[in-house]
Scaffold this motif. Sequence first.
Motif, short mmCIF file in Angstrom:
data_model
loop_
_atom_site.label_atom_id
_atom_site.label_comp_id
_atom_site.label_asym_id
_atom_site.label_seq_id
_atom_site.Cartn_x
_atom_site.Cartn_y
_atom_site.Cartn_z
N MET A 1 -1.29 -7.81 -3.86
CA MET A 1 -0.14 -7.65 -4.73
C MET A 1 -0.34 -6.36 -5.54
SD MET A 1 1.27 -10.25 -7.78
CE MET A 1 1.31 -11.73 -6.81
N GLU A 2 0.66 -5.51 -5.55
CA GLU A 2 0.61 -4.26 -6.30
C GLU A 2 0.68 -4.54 -7.79
OE1 GLU A 2 3.29 -1.14 -5.21
OE2 GLU A 2 3.35 -1.84 -3.13
N LYS A 4 2.58 -3.30 -9.97
CA LYS A 4 3.99 -3.45 -10.36
C LYS A 4 4.44 -4.90 -10.16
CE LYS A 4 8.42 -1.52 -8.95
NZ LYS A 4 9.06 -0.54 -8.06
N ASP A 5 4.05 -5.49 -9.05
CA ASP A 5 4.40 -6.88 -8.77
C ASP A 5 3.67 -7.85 -9.69
OD1 ASP A 5 6.16 -6.14 -6.76
OD2 ASP A 5 4.61 -6.28 -5.20
N LYS A 6 2.40 -7.53 -10.00
CA LYS A 6 1.63 -8.38 -10.91
C LYS A 6 2.28 -8.40 -12.29
CE LYS A 6 -2.84 -7.73 -8.66
NZ LYS A 6 -4.21 -7.20 -8.81
N GLY A 8 5.40 -7.74 -12.99
CA GLY A 8 6.67 -8.45 -12.88
C GLY A 8 6.50 -9.95 -12.86
N ALA A 9 5.47 -10.42 -12.14
CA ALA A 9 5.22 -11.86 -12.05
C ALA A 9 4.83 -12.43 -13.41
CB ALA A 9 4.12 -12.14 -11.02
N GLU A 11 5.47 -11.16 -16.38
CA GLU A 11 6.64 -11.06 -17.25
C GLU A 11 7.63 -12.20 -16.97
OE1 GLU A 11 9.42 -7.41 -18.64
OE2 GLU A 11 9.23 -7.68 -16.46
N THR A 30 -0.23 -16.75 -10.66
CA THR A 30 -0.16 -15.41 -10.08
C THR A 30 -1.35 -15.09 -9.17
OG1 THR A 30 -1.34 -14.48 -11.99
CG2 THR A 30 1.09 -14.48 -12.06
#
Length: 189
Positions: A1-2, A4-6, A8-9, A11, A30
């Motif tokens: 997981m990038e 950015k995705d971490k 977002g998750a 948040e 996560t």
Amino acid sequence: MEIKDKLGAIEAIIFAGGEPVELYRISEATGIDMGTVPSLIDLLNERYSDNGSGICIKKYDSSYQMCTVEKFAPQVRAAVETKRSAPLSNAAMEVLTIIAYNQPVSKGFVENVRGIDSGSVINNLIEKGLVEEAGRLDVPGKPIVYRTTNVFLRSFGLGSISELPPIPGQENMAAAIGGEEGEFSQLKL
């Protein structure tokens, strides 16, 4: 997981939670190590701050909650028009102080410190969400004990109970009235 995705998750989880979300729950959901989550939350808060956002993520003990930035509180109140709570009475502040500094405590302990019946004041604090039941003592009658809540922490701008200011000239209320500190060791949650 990038990353950015971490971000977002994390948040999304904190936003959807509404109430404070425990660190371990964020980590489990996560798959991100518990030691890494706080630094990622710091990154989110930096993003919010850099963009002049009206939201932030606050830490309460080992939990995190999405909140509005304090400087926008007047606008939020005006827009939401929440039911205004009556300010706490002197008696309520006194009971809340006793509970906060000595928690968990029984109603009897509070009444012993105050020298007056405090049941209705405790019930009022429970209704406001500032105090909650924390179990029962393992003594005859098994009295309920009370502690403060995360609502208490938010209301008084605290991250944890350890941030309470010291009581001038008094280390421990339980020691001041004598004999009561034994009740804490008998707590059954």
